[in-house]
Design an enzyme around this catalytic site. Structure first.
Site, short mmCIF file in Angstrom:
data_model
loop_
_atom_site.label_atom_id
_atom_site.label_comp_id
_atom_site.label_asym_id
_atom_site.label_seq_id
_atom_site.Cartn_x
_atom_site.Cartn_y
_atom_site.Cartn_z
N GLY A 54 0.81 -1.20 0.00
CA GLY A 54 0.00 0.00 0.00
C GLY A 54 0.85 1.26 0.00
N CYS A 55 0.24 2.39 -0.35
CA CYS A 55 1.00 3.64 -0.49
C CYS A 55 1.49 4.16 0.86
CB CYS A 55 0.17 4.68 -1.22
SG CYS A 55 -1.48 4.96 -0.53
N PHE A 56 0.60 4.28 1.84
CA PHE A 56 1.04 4.69 3.18
C PHE A 56 2.03 3.66 3.73
CE2 PHE A 56 -2.82 7.48 4.24
CZ PHE A 56 -2.06 8.63 4.35
#
Length: 327
Positions: free
Chosen positions: A136-138
């Site tokens: 995921g990005c975070f």
């Protein structure tokens, strides 16, 4: 050399648009199909208007089960359903951009074993993998800030994280908090302490530092800009700033896209790139780590291509030599 045939499932979203933009200029691949039930027959540039003049590809309602690599750009929870209903060749490598297979408990699915696709953590495993769960990005932005400390068993207290993401992090579907009138000149937090990416982050930290038993406190925020993640993390650290710099420099000495800056950092350094840039600051007994990425590239599609490059033995940076939108 014969080019790899690539298929993309769920072609209308932001991550798919960035994936297409990068792949049409990648020297080792050609896009075989872009599957989208809602846009079948339409030109890709009708949806992804930045691609007008770059490609004449059209969305397809047909799937080629013999492609060399398949990218799943589906909403969370939909990749499993898609793979249950569609069969691909045993030679087809799959890179999933959803959260369906990221956790160890979910990584084995119908005989497929998904490797967590964070190259700075799992490069050797990625090179021999057939199935990748793209982070995921975070989770990418935060893990890259923590990996060196965890590897050195230096996370010995609670970790406090404040991170801001751009509007593209919410996807293309409209909601009350994605409209311009809401985002413009506005700022808010969401999913305080409970964001779904904490599962990935905790999993990685505990893998590298088995005895870590402190809390990771994560406050995600919505920013009034389109793309990018700016994360600040702090925790107690007994060493000096120079000690910390040595730990980070050694850990990332062979990383293709993660860099340590001596100067304060800002989002424009990474937007439109596959880079993660880190900055370290010591205040009394606390170490502050600042981490920045483009949520659609290093946080999604760029990292997916980085994983593909590793899986097929290409140069890790192939198709990803991008300039930041600095001005």
């Amino acid at each position: 050399m014969k080019k790899l045939k690539v298929g993309i499932i769920g072609g209308a979203g932001y991550t798919a648009g960035e994936l297409i933009r990068l792949l049409i200029h990648h020297s080792k691949v050609e896009i075989d199909f872009i599957f989208s039930t809602s846009n079948a027959g339409n030109k890709v540039s009708k949806v992804h208007q930045d691609l007008l003049g770059s490609t004449d590809l059209k969305f397809s309602s047909e799937i080629n089960s013999e492609v060399d690599v398949l990218f799943l750009c589906l909403g969370h929870g939909n990749s499993k359903a898609f793979l249950e209903n569609n069969t691909f060749s045993d030679q087809t490598k799959i890179i999933d951009l959803s959260n369906d297979f990221r956790l160890t408990a979910d990584s084995n699915f119908e005989g497929k074993s998904f490797i967590y696709g964070l190259p700075e953590l799992n490069k050797s495993e990625i090179k021999t993998a057939n199935y990748i769960a793209n982070p995921g990005c975070f989770a990418t932005t935060i893990q890259l800030a923590l990996l060196p400390l965890a590897k050195a068993n230096l996370l010995n207290d609670d970790i406090h994280i404040n991170a801001v993401t751009g509007a593209t992090g919410a996807g293309t579907s409209l909601s009350a908090t994605t409209h311009f009138t809401w985002r413009d000149n506005n700022f808010s937090h969401y999913k305080a302490f409970t964001h779904q990416h904490l599962g990935e982050i905790n999993q990685t930290v505990n893998r590298l530092q088995e005895k870590f038993n402190s809390e990771i406190n994560f406050m995600p925020n919505r920013g009034n800009f389109s793309r990018g993640i700016f994360a600040t993390l702090y925790t107690k650290f007994e060493g000096t700033l120079e000690d910390a710099k040595i730990v980070y420099s050694n850990f990332y000495k062979d990383a293709a896209f993660t860099f340590i800056s001596e100067e304060d950092i800002h989002l424009k350094q990474v937007v439109n790139t596959n880079k993660c840039i880190l900055h370290l600051h010591k205040h009394q007994n606390k170490l502050l780590i600042t981490s920045i990425t483009d949520n659609l590239l290093k946080g999604a599609s760029g990292q997916a291509i980085q994983n593909m490059n590793l899986m097929f033995g290409f140069d890790e940076t192939e198709g990803l030599q991008l300039k930041a939108n600095y001005f």
